[in-house]
Design a protein around this motif. Structure first.
Motif, PDB file in Angstrom:
ATOM      1  N   ASP A   1       0.791  -1.225  -0.073  1.00 17.33           N
ATOM      2  CA  ASP A   1       0.067   0.275  -0.149  1.00 17.33           C
ATOM      3  C   ASP A   1       0.877   1.343  -0.136  1.00 17.33           C
ATOM      4  O   ASP A   1       0.203   2.477  -0.479  1.00 17.33           O
ATOM      5  N   HIS A   2       2.232   1.084   0.289  1.00 19.49           N
ATOM      6  CA  HIS A   2       3.025   2.521   0.319  1.00 19.49           C
ATOM      7  C   HIS A   2       3.349   2.825  -1.016  1.00 19.49           C
ATOM      8  O   HIS A   2       3.893   3.791  -1.267  1.00 19.49           O
ATOM      9  N   LEU A   3       3.012   1.731  -2.269  1.00 18.06           N
ATOM     10  CA  LEU A   3       3.491   2.499  -3.508  1.00 18.06           C
ATOM     11  C   LEU A   3       2.329   2.811  -4.198  1.00 18.06           C
ATOM     12  O   LEU A   3       1.110   2.153  -4.132  1.00 18.06           O
ATOM     13  N   SER A   4       2.397   3.647  -5.107  1.00 17.98           N
ATOM     14  CA  SER A   4       1.175   4.415  -5.716  1.00 17.98           C
ATOM     15  C   SER A   4       0.816   3.606  -6.929  1.00 17.98           C
ATOM     16  O   SER A   4      -0.086   3.999  -7.460  1.00 17.98           O
ATOM     17  N   GLY A   5       1.728   2.764  -7.472  1.00 22.58           N
ATOM     18  CA  GLY A   5       1.334   1.992  -8.696  1.00 22.58           C
ATOM     19  C   GLY A   5       1.662   2.709  -9.980  1.00 22.58           C
ATOM     20  O   GLY A   5       1.999   3.975  -9.963  1.00 22.58           O
ATOM     21  N   TYR A   6       1.898   1.887 -11.134  1.00 16.05           N
ATOM     22  CA  TYR A   6       2.092   2.298 -12.461  1.00 16.05           C
ATOM     23  C   TYR A   6       0.973   3.374 -12.982  1.00 16.05           C
ATOM     24  O   TYR A   6      -0.215   3.005 -13.042  1.00 16.05           O
ATOM     25  N   ASP A   7       1.331   4.673 -13.056  1.00 12.63           N
ATOM     26  CA  ASP A   7       0.195   5.738 -13.341  1.00 12.63           C
ATOM     27  C   ASP A   7      -0.815   5.533 -12.574  1.00 12.63           C
ATOM     28  O   ASP A   7      -1.978   5.781 -13.013  1.00 12.63           O
ATOM     29  N   GLY A   8      -0.662   5.416 -11.279  1.00  4.16           N
ATOM     30  CA  GLY A   8      -1.754   5.537 -10.307  1.00  4.16           C
ATOM     31  C   GLY A   8      -2.730   4.032 -10.202  1.00  4.16           C
ATOM     32  O   GLY A   8      -3.789   4.242  -9.640  1.00  4.16           O
ATOM     33  N   ALA A   9      -2.179   3.145 -10.976  1.00  5.40           N
ATOM     34  CA  ALA A   9      -3.071   1.970 -10.869  1.00  5.40           C
ATOM     35  C   ALA A   9      -2.777   1.080  -9.576  1.00  5.40           C
ATOM     36  O   ALA A   9      -1.319   0.612  -9.409  1.00  5.40           O
ATOM     37  N   ARG A  10      -3.595   0.773  -8.720  1.00  4.96           N
ATOM     38  CA  ARG A  10      -3.403   0.375  -7.398  1.00  4.96           C
ATOM     39  C   ARG A  10      -4.321  -0.793  -7.373  1.00  4.96           C
ATOM     40  O   ARG A  10      -5.697  -0.790  -8.060  1.00  4.96           O
ATOM     41  N   PRO A  11      -4.354  -1.989  -6.519  1.00  4.66           N
ATOM     42  CA  PRO A  11      -3.274  -1.892  -5.521  1.00  4.66           C
ATOM     43  C   PRO A  11      -1.949  -2.603  -6.538  1.00  4.66           C
ATOM     44  O   PRO A  11      -2.065  -3.306  -7.355  1.00  4.66           O
ATOM     45  N   VAL A  12      -0.957  -2.321  -5.639  1.00  4.01           N
ATOM     46  CA  VAL A  12       0.460  -3.418  -6.067  1.00  4.01           C
ATOM     47  C   VAL A  12       0.518  -4.475  -5.340  1.00  4.01           C
ATOM     48  O   VAL A  12       0.237  -4.466  -4.055  1.00  4.01           O
ATOM     49  N   ARG A  13       0.438  -5.456  -6.096  1.00 10.26           N
ATOM     50  CA  ARG A  13       0.310  -6.856  -5.502  1.00 10.26           C
ATOM     51  C   ARG A  13       1.778  -7.702  -5.624  1.00 10.26           C
ATOM     52  O   ARG A  13       2.589  -7.593  -6.612  1.00 10.26           O
ATOM     53  N   ILE A  14       2.271  -8.121  -4.559  1.00  9.29           N
ATOM     54  CA  ILE A  14       3.560  -9.232  -4.677  1.00  9.29           C
ATOM     55  C   ILE A  14       2.753 -10.652  -4.275  1.00  9.29           C
ATOM     56  O   ILE A  14       2.055 -10.723  -3.405  1.00  9.29           O
ATOM     57  N   GLY A  15       3.444 -11.882  -4.979  1.00 11.11           N
ATOM     58  CA  GLY A  15       2.562 -13.007  -4.634  1.00 11.11           C
ATOM     59  C   GLY A  15       1.572 -13.046  -5.420  1.00 11.11           C
ATOM     60  O   GLY A  15       1.094 -12.419  -6.289  1.00 11.11           O
ATOM     61  N   ASN A  16       0.902 -14.341  -5.445  1.00  8.91           N
ATOM     62  CA  ASN A  16      -0.034 -14.616  -6.459  1.00  8.91           C
ATOM     63  C   ASN A  16      -1.195 -15.506  -5.894  1.00  8.91           C
ATOM     64  O   ASN A  16      -0.750 -16.912  -6.039  1.00  8.91           O
ATOM     65  N   ALA A  17      -2.351 -15.076  -5.202  1.00  6.18           N
ATOM     66  CA  ALA A  17      -3.109 -16.098  -4.548  1.00  6.18           C
ATOM     67  C   ALA A  17      -3.822 -17.106  -5.333  1.00  6.18           C
ATOM     68  O   ALA A  17      -4.438 -18.051  -4.978  1.00  6.18           O
ATOM     69  N   ALA A  18      -3.707 -16.975  -6.774  1.00  6.44           N
ATOM     70  CA  ALA A  18      -4.146 -17.872  -7.714  1.00  6.44           C
ATOM     71  C   ALA A  18      -3.497 -19.369  -7.465  1.00  6.44           C
ATOM     72  O   ALA A  18      -4.200 -20.226  -8.025  1.00  6.44           O
ATOM     73  N   TYR A  19      -2.418 -19.224  -7.177  1.00 10.86           N
ATOM     74  CA  TYR A  19      -1.743 -20.504  -6.763  1.00 10.86           C
ATOM     75  C   TYR A  19      -2.479 -21.665  -5.786  1.00 10.86           C
ATOM     76  O   TYR A  19      -2.243 -22.832  -5.912  1.00 10.86           O
ATOM     77  N   MET A  20      -3.555 -21.194  -5.241  1.00 14.21           N
ATOM     78  CA  MET A  20      -4.376 -21.971  -4.454  1.00 14.21           C
ATOM     79  C   MET A  20      -5.503 -22.288  -5.096  1.00 14.21           C
ATOM     80  O   MET A  20      -6.486 -22.983  -4.758  1.00 14.21           O
ATOM     81  N   GLN A  21      -5.800 -21.948  -6.439  1.00 19.60           N
ATOM     82  CA  GLN A  21      -7.125 -22.270  -7.137  1.00 19.60           C
ATOM     83  C   GLN A  21      -7.135 -23.523  -7.865  1.00 19.60           C
ATOM     84  O   GLN A  21      -5.987 -23.840  -7.860  1.00 19.60           O
ATOM     85  N   ALA A  22      -8.331 -24.089  -7.867  1.00 17.44           N
ATOM     86  CA  ALA A  22      -8.351 -25.360  -8.667  1.00 17.44           C
ATOM     87  C   ALA A  22      -8.608 -24.867  -9.975  1.00 17.44           C
ATOM     88  O   ALA A  22      -9.656 -24.386 -10.302  1.00 17.44           O
ATOM     89  N   GLN A  23      -7.619 -25.450 -10.793  1.00 18.33           N
ATOM     90  CA  GLN A  23      -7.662 -25.319 -11.993  1.00 18.33           C
ATOM     91  C   GLN A  23      -7.136 -26.617 -12.970  1.00 18.33           C
ATOM     92  O   GLN A  23      -6.274 -27.116 -12.823  1.00 18.33           O
ATOM     93  N   HIS A  24      -8.175 -26.975 -13.851  1.00 17.05           N
ATOM     94  CA  HIS A  24      -8.125 -28.370 -14.207  1.00 17.05           C
ATOM     95  C   HIS A  24      -7.357 -28.386 -15.374  1.00 17.05           C
ATOM     96  O   HIS A  24      -7.266 -29.713 -16.006  1.00 17.05           O
ATOM     97  N   ASP A  25      -6.871 -27.239 -15.704  1.00 20.84           N
ATOM     98  CA  ASP A  25      -5.868 -27.425 -17.238  1.00 20.84           C
ATOM     99  C   ASP A  25      -4.593 -27.853 -16.789  1.00 20.84           C
ATOM    100  O   ASP A  25      -3.738 -28.434 -17.908  1.00 20.84           O
ATOM    101  N   VAL A  26      -4.154 -27.977 -15.557  1.00 20.92           N
ATOM    102  CA  VAL A  26      -2.919 -28.390 -15.095  1.00 20.92           C
ATOM    103  C   VAL A  26      -2.114 -29.855 -15.679  1.00 20.92           C
ATOM    104  O   VAL A  26      -1.472 -30.009 -16.198  1.00 20.92           O
ATOM    105  N   TRP A  27      -3.524 -30.706 -15.597  1.00 19.40           N
ATOM    106  CA  TRP A  27      -3.061 -32.024 -15.771  1.00 19.40           C
ATOM    107  C   TRP A  27      -2.789 -32.235 -17.382  1.00 19.40           C
ATOM    108  O   TRP A  27      -1.866 -33.049 -17.752  1.00 19.40           O
TER     109      TRP A  27
END
Length: 636
Positions: free
Chosen positions: A359-385
């Motif tokens: 939250d201390h970063l203003s983001g590229y051209d004001g686009a927020r939030p700035v995220r690190i990490g990716n919660a999608a790693y916990m998703q069920a996606q059936h294309d992986v197999w």
């Protein structure tokens, strides 16, 4: 400036660094040594660099906040260059400026050198014949080619994503070396210019006359930086030769589009983390998919979904070593997962990628939030197999041999696909709405079962081959019964008429032959109804709940998929026309972000984007082969 260093969240010193509007995403240059990467703005400022590796915290982060660190070398008072280019066949950049007094050229590279650490590689990682190790040195060389130019060097690291400012001190003899330490990264700045300090800023000024040159090297490991100009020049030449020799190993057709294939190959190599062979999705985090919007994600990880396409691209262009290294990485994580395969992993194979906002970063051209990490790693996606089995199938098909280790992985992954294919998931686009029965997920489960059956035949396991083929046939029939609307067009998921560009993969994966009427109607429907100014959207957010209210640009991978699909259904002229248009949207350095605004041509999303360059390679190769009257080639 601040009361105490520990209280500082954002340095506010004015040092002549990045100011005013952010540079367009497409105007950045991309540097890599296959361990760390850097983005260089047209102004000559390094505005994104994470150390010691691509997914580490940023040291220069002004791409996401103007106060989060930068490293500029260029003419004083002149921001806009006359030209930027890569030295042909390399990842070495040249930026040229015209000033009222003369012309200046800055050459930038992340140095590559002889192999250093044989024992740090993973046990399955093998070396390509022309590979060098990363030298862990960013080298910037300055040359006045005409007249005279006042040169300015400004280096202001801010460690830990813009939280910890540099505390410089002189080291060595005189004023030609300085060091700054923070967050387990020790930076060393070495130059033949005198370096001074203004708080967290290391700076130098000099007047160069025609024929005069200077260098500055930023290093961060025990590898020694160059300490004199002649040594810097020699190591720059070695790096240039490394990249050119690497490119020479490739197999590129003699065609006007060859330069796009070569730049895409170099970019994919640059997005590869050499110690493990992992290919990251992009070099950045949180570059917005919508200007000023909240679709901002961290792409500095490797997606299993990309693996089949990556292997196809590397093998097709003759880079078997790179394909095999990535293959060893994904099979390592698949083996460790013991059947519970995630959609993405860290470049070191780590499974946990917790998502937080900065939250201390203003983001590229004001686009927020700035995220690190990716919660999608916990998703069920059936294309992986399907992705992992398709990758193993590609690998095995080049050898006609399936060893015990790979066979164990195949069994577990196919069985996981068969145990789960009837369940809803979040789909390959990682929607954050409710799980659905996404068509593409079912198709990839079919890939897992179908290719698994073929691998079982190679293995000589008739029982599994028969059972898996029966399951593939069942999945196939289920998709045809539930994912086709009244028009005979494949839909995004069951119980909807909404379109999804992932349906373009059906002929590319061999789910149905391209002459099937449903395939043809689907391709034409996506071209007509899911495109804006010929560029393809993933889907329309108004029709599919993805958890966000904002729109997004056209996904360039989908547009290149349409090129390939056009080729497969016999629409070669439409394929060529669209491909020419897409290639015209490349950045000045032939790079692509994830998306393109179809109305303005503006690049959006993380940059440069591996999946886009992978789909470019497939599309261009398909068009060229069709021009030569060769049959289209599926991914698997």
């Amino acid at each position: 400036m601040m009361d105490k260093p520990g209280d500082l969240l954002k340095p506010t010193i004015s040092v002549g660094g990045p100011a005013g509007p952010f540079a367009p995403i497409a105007d950045f240059g991309f540097l890599s040594d296959c361990e760390a990467t850097a983005l260089v703005a047209p102004s000559g400022s390094v505005e994104w660099m994470c150390l010691p590796r691509i997914d580490s915290p940023s040291v220069f982060g002004s791409l996401l906040d103007r106060d989060a660190g930068f490293f500029r070398v260029g003419p004083a008072g002149v921001e806009v260059p006359a030209a930027q280019r890569y030295i042909p066949g390399t990842m070495v950049m040249e930026t040229t400026w015209w000033t009222h007094g003369g012309w200046l050229v800055v050459t930038d590279a992340l140095l590559m050198g002889p192999w250093h650490h044989e024992d740090e590689r993973s046990h399955t990682h093998r070396r390509a014949p022309t590979d060098y190790d990363a030298d862990h040195v960013l080298l910037r060389m300055v040359r006045c080619v005409n007249g005279q130019v006042q040169v300015r060097l400004d280096c202001m690291p801010v460690f830990d994503y813009g939280l910890v400012p540099a505390d410089w001190e002189h080291t060595g003899d005189g004023y030609h070396e300085a060091t700054a330490r923070g967050n387990d990264v020790n930076l060393r700045l070495t130059s033949d210019m005198n370096i001074g300090f203004e708080g967290p800023l290391a700076t130098a000024r000099t007047l160069l006359k025609q024929g005069e040159s200077r260098f500055v090297a930023l290093s961060w490991s025990e590898h020694a930086p160059p300490r004199a100009y002649d040594e810097a020049l020699e190591r720059m030449i070695w790096t240039i030769h490394h990249w050119q020799h690497w490119l020479d190993r490739g197999d590129f057709p003699d065609h006007p589009w060859r330069s796009h294939l070569q730049r895409s190959a170099l970019t994919l190599k640059g997005l590869t983390y050499a110690p493990t062979g992992a290919v990251v999705a992009a070099a950045t985090t949180s570059l917005p998919e919508t200007p000023g919007g909240d679709r901002n994600w961290d792409y500095r990880y490797t997606w299993i979904r990309d693996s089949t396409m990556a292997l196809w691209a590397f093998y097709t262009l003759g880079y078997d070593w790179e394909a095999n290294d990535f293959f060893y990485f994904i099979t390592d994580v698949a083996e460790a997962a013991d059947g519970r395969l995630q959609i993405m992993y860290g470049v070191d194979g780590r499974a946990e990628l917790p998502e937080i906002t900065l939250d201390h970063l203003s983001g590229y051209d004001g686009a927020r939030p700035v995220r690190i990490g990716n919660a999608a790693y916990m998703q069920a996606q059936h294309d992986v197999w399907g992705a992992i089995i398709g990758s193993i199938y590609l690998f095995v098909r080049k050898r006609d041999r399936l060893d015990d280790r790979l066979w164990t992985i195949v069994i577990k992954q196919v069985e996981e696909a068969l145990a789960n294919w009837r369940k809803p998931d979040h789909g390959m686009w990682e929607v954050r709405g409710e799980p659905r029965h996404f068509t593409s997920s079912k198709v990839f489960c079919w890939v897992a079962a179908s290719r698994g059956a073929e691998l079982a035949r190679i293995r000589g396991d008739a029982g599994r081959a028969e059972r898996w083929q029966e399951a593939a046939d069942e999945i196939h029939a289920d998709v045809l019964a539930n994912a086709v609307d009244e028009r005979g067009v494949f839909t995004a998921h069951y119980d909807t008429t909404a379109l999804d560009a992932s349906a373009l993969l059906m002929p590319l994966l061999g789910f149905l032959p391209p002459e099937d009427k449903r395939v043809r109607e689907t391709v034409l429907a996506i071209a007509d109804e899911l495109s804006e100014d010929d560029l393809v959207l993933r889907y329309r957010p108004s029709e599919i709940d993805d958890g966000f209210a904002s729109d997004e640009g056209a996904f360039t991978i989908c547009s290149f998929w349409l090129v390939s699909a056009f080729v497969m259904i016999g629409e070669l002229e439409r394929a060529k026309s669209l491909c020419e248009k897409l290639l015209s949207f490349a950045s000045p350095l032939q790079l692509y972000a994830e998306e393109i605004d179809p109305h303005t041509g503006r690049h959006l999303g993380n940059f440069p984007q591996a999946f886009t360059h992978l789909s470019l390679i497939n599309a261009v190769i398909q068009v060229i082969r069709a021009e030569q009257r060769e049959r289209p080639t599926p991914f698997t």
